[in-house]
Design a protein around this motif. Structure first.
Motif, short mmCIF file in Angstrom:
data_model
loop_
_atom_site.label_atom_id
_atom_site.label_comp_id
_atom_site.label_asym_id
_atom_site.label_seq_id
_atom_site.Cartn_x
_atom_site.Cartn_y
_atom_site.Cartn_z
N VAL A 230 -37.74 79.79 6.10
CA VAL A 230 -38.45 78.54 5.80
C VAL A 230 -39.43 78.21 6.92
O VAL A 230 -40.59 77.82 6.67
CB VAL A 230 -37.44 77.40 5.59
CG1 VAL A 230 -38.17 76.06 5.50
CG2 VAL A 230 -36.62 77.64 4.33
N ALA A 231 -38.99 78.36 8.17
CA ALA A 231 -39.86 78.05 9.30
C ALA A 231 -41.11 78.93 9.31
O ALA A 231 -42.23 78.45 9.52
CB ALA A 231 -39.09 78.21 10.61
N LEU A 233 -42.46 80.49 6.72
CA LEU A 233 -43.29 80.13 5.57
C LEU A 233 -44.13 78.88 5.86
O LEU A 233 -45.30 78.81 5.48
CB LEU A 233 -42.41 79.90 4.34
CG LEU A 233 -41.84 81.16 3.66
CD1 LEU A 233 -40.84 80.77 2.58
CD2 LEU A 233 -42.98 81.98 3.04
N ILE A 234 -43.53 77.91 6.55
CA ILE A 234 -44.26 76.68 6.87
C ILE A 234 -45.35 76.94 7.90
O ILE A 234 -46.49 76.48 7.77
CB ILE A 234 -43.28 75.60 7.35
CG1 ILE A 234 -42.36 75.16 6.21
CG2 ILE A 234 -44.05 74.38 7.90
CD1 ILE A 234 -41.28 74.20 6.63
N LEU A 235 -45.00 77.71 8.94
CA LEU A 235 -45.94 77.95 10.02
C LEU A 235 -47.10 78.84 9.59
O LEU A 235 -48.23 78.70 10.08
CB LEU A 235 -45.23 78.59 11.21
CG LEU A 235 -44.22 77.70 11.94
CD1 LEU A 235 -43.49 78.47 13.03
CD2 LEU A 235 -44.93 76.48 12.56
N ARG A 237 -48.31 79.00 6.55
CA ARG A 237 -48.99 78.47 5.38
C ARG A 237 -50.45 78.20 5.71
O ARG A 237 -50.75 77.55 6.73
CB ARG A 237 -48.31 77.17 4.92
CG ARG A 237 -48.88 76.62 3.61
CD ARG A 237 -48.06 75.41 3.18
NE ARG A 237 -48.07 74.39 4.22
CZ ARG A 237 -47.36 73.25 4.13
NH1 ARG A 237 -46.57 73.04 3.10
NH2 ARG A 237 -47.43 72.37 5.10
#
Length: 238
Positions: A230-231, A233-235, A237
């Motif tokens: 998740v981290a 994927l967020i970073l 994006r």
């Protein structure tokens, strides 16, 4: 080798000595009821030390270049699908942890196969081959997370010690990794009558709570895999 590097390697070795394979499994083996066979715990710890020494030699010989090539190969893969797959894997591991905990809870109060295997292996009535296999499995599971050991190998390589001193330094580091477990084994052998009742109580507590411990351990691994995905994927994006 300078005193600073020697102190840093000693500190890293002591950190490595608290890992799953170098301390937690030995403690579990020492909790086996009955008289401890010193040769059995030595077989396990020696296998761990030799495996780590072998990994260190491979790293010194340039396995880091091979790992860099692998990272370059995976870099060509689409990052988002790769991380989504990692997230799914983490969620599956979390779900699996609940199933393992439920199954262990149903078997609570009865000596399972693994407890009976431990008693045979540590009492000398069973084969020591299982202890070697357990040590190999523990090292294999820790290879991906042995950051202190990787840092120690990096220090040794950059110190430019020469082959003989590099090999002896790696060997000494691996000995430091198993020293705490050896000390615990020596204490149990030397003070069997006083230590054994305490270990029995600890063993009984672990047996009663093994279901929750197993679930938390496996679930924690799954949570770590999922959070990392998740981290990233967020970073990453756009």
């Amino acid at each position: 080798m300078t005193a600073t590097i020697a102190a840093a390697l000693t500190g890293l070795g002591l950190i490595d000595s608290t890992s799953f394979g170098t301390l937690l499994i030995p403690i579990w083996l020492l909790l086996s009821p009955g008289r401890l066979q010193a040769s059995r715990i030595v077989v396990y710890l020696a296998t761990v030390a030799v495996c780590y020494f072998g990994v260190g030699v491979v790293l010194v010989l340039g396995a880091d270049a091979a790992l860099a090539a692998m990272r370059t190969g995976t870099a060509s893969l689409p990052p988002v699908p790769l991380r989504i797959g990692q997230l799914i894997l983490g969620l599956l591991v979390i779900a699996w942890s609940y199933r393992l905990e439920a199954r262990a809870a149903r078997q609570a109060g009865t000596p399972g196969k693994i407890q009976r295997w431990r008693e045979k292996a540590m009492s000398g009535s069973g084969s020591s081959r299982g202890l070697v296999q357990l040590a190999l499995l523990a090292v294999a599971l820790e290879v991906a997370t042995m950051l202190p050991y990787l840092a120690a190998v990096g220090l040794i390589v950059h110190a430019d010690l020469g082959w003989q001193l590099t090999g002896s330094t790696l060997a000494a580091y691996c000995v430091v990794m198993i020293l705490p477990a050896l000390a615990l084994a020596a204490a149990r052998l030397a003070a069997h009558q006083r230590v054994d009742p305490i270990l029995r109580r600890v063993n009984d507590w672990l047996t009663r709570n093994s279901a929750k411990t197993l679930g938390w351990t496996v679930g924690g691994i799954g949570i770590g895999i999922s959070l990392n995905a998740v981290a990233v994927l967020i970073l990453e994006r756009p």
